[in-house]
Design a protein around this motif. Structure first.
Motif, short mmCIF file in Angstrom:
data_model
loop_
_atom_site.label_atom_id
_atom_site.label_comp_id
_atom_site.label_asym_id
_atom_site.label_seq_id
_atom_site.Cartn_x
_atom_site.Cartn_y
_atom_site.Cartn_z
N ALA A 23 -6.46 -0.17 4.75
CA ALA A 23 -7.02 0.43 3.54
C ALA A 23 -7.63 1.79 3.83
CB ALA A 23 -8.08 -0.50 2.94
N VAL B 250 -6.19 -3.56 -2.51
CA VAL B 250 -6.79 -4.19 -1.33
C VAL B 250 -7.79 -5.27 -1.73
CG1 VAL B 250 -8.29 -3.78 0.66
CG2 VAL B 250 -6.41 -2.22 0.18
N ILE C 24 0.83 -1.20 0.00
CA ILE C 24 0.00 0.00 0.00
C ILE C 24 0.87 1.25 0.00
CG2 ILE C 24 -1.54 1.38 1.45
CD1 ILE C 24 -3.03 -1.14 2.16
N THR D 175 -5.23 2.19 -4.26
CA THR D 175 -5.37 1.40 -3.04
C THR D 175 -6.55 0.45 -3.12
OG1 THR D 175 -4.32 3.07 -1.62
CG2 THR D 175 -5.82 1.54 -0.56
#
Length: 312
Positions: free
Chosen positions: A265, A151, A138, A147
């Motif tokens: 996240a 994720v 990330i 992102t």
């Protein structure tokens, strides 16, 4: 549950934090964990290095901000002294810069102060490596966005899910699909199903009930179980994560892992929004709100690189 290291030996823990209350809170939290023994404490970075050399602990919980020698410098020195020791960054904030600096200095994992006990246990015992790997990924992708896609792919892979989906909230609070991944990811999930809306509105992890599983089935997303977790950063709900198990799987995987990934996240998505806002503000006149010279110069440079585009 008792956590032990190789061969059944107890984990010997050194706690390094300049705040006595923080050290005491860790000791109280771990008091019931028979597999972890606190063998020492340090309140300064230089003391942490000396204590690590003298005590040779299995695990070192290292505060990032400490006097005399900060946690980053102390981690580098301890890593040279004790290459096999496990060092866990104990971050007072979720600043991705601090976290990455600790990981690059040699920390094996990190845990935020005030995190749930299960998260601290995972970090200390080595059960959080997937989260650390994801944190690295990330951090590398944050500057360029992406992102949500990252994720979703990682969640589907880590949990063996039929699919994982990320929904982000608009300024009006409506949820829309931002990323979808998995072997049976259905394109019909553009609108957030009820289980996602429930997690987002109630600000808690929820499992799909019978009616919500039926809704997913009607949408072409057949699954035996589904879990939704809100994405929360800076006390603001940014959206929610949905993970669904394929019908062949009879028991849900690691809901705590899903929650941990959602926390990572959420902070990364918040950082992306902050960067985008700063970028937009830097290219607008503070009084008029119109594009300023910086924006014009960038558009002109883009036009010179690509003659087919028009400077506006």
């Amino acid at each position: 549950s008792a956590y032990v290291c190789g061969g059944g030996r107890m984990l010997r823990l050194l706690i390094c934090d300049d705040a006595p209350d923080a050290r005491e809170a860790v000791k109280v939290s771990l008091a019931e964990q028979e597999g972890i023994e606190v063998v020492g404490e340090a309140e300064r970075g230089d003391e942490a290095v000396s204590a690590a050399a003298a005590l040779r602990p299995d695990v070192i919980l290292m505060d990032v901000k400490m006097p005399v020698l900060d946690g980053i410098a102390a981690t580098k020195r301890i890593r040279d002294l004790l290459p096999r020791a496990r060092i866990v960054a104990y971050a007072g904030s979720d600043d991705i810069v601090d976290v990455m600096a600790m990981l690059e200095a040699g920390a094996d994992a990190y845990c935020l102060k005030g995190a749930p006990l299960w998260e601290l246990e995972r970090a200390l015992t080595g059960a959080s490596e997937p989260l650390v790997r994801l944190a690295h990924s990330i951090a590398r992708s944050t500057s360029g966005g992406g992102t949500a896609d990252l994720v979703a792919r990682e969640l589907a892979d880590l949990t063996g899910a039929a699919f994982a989906a990320i929904y982000l909230a608009s300024s009006e609070g409506s949820l829309s699909l931002a990323a979808l991944a998995g072997p049976t990811a259905p394109e019909s999930l553009r609108s957030a199903p009820n289980v996602v809306a429930r997690a987002y509105s109630e600000l808690r992890l929820v499992e799909a009930d019978t009616h919500e599983l039926g809704e997913l089935y009607r949408l072409g997303a057949a699954c035996t179980q589904a879990i939704a977790v809100p994405l929360i950063a800076d006390a603001q709900a940014l959206g929610a994560v949905l993970v669904a198990l394929p019908p062949s799987v009879q028991a849900f995987g690691d809901s705590e892992l899903v929650a941990g990934v959602a926390d990572l996240a959420a902070e990364s998505l918040a950082n992306e929004r902050r960067l985008a806002l700063k970028h937009a503000k830097a290219r607008r006149d503070a009084l008029t709100g119109l594009a300023n010279k910086r924006a014009f110069d960038e558009q002109l440079a883009k036009g010179l690189r690509d003659p087919s585009s028009e400077a506006k």
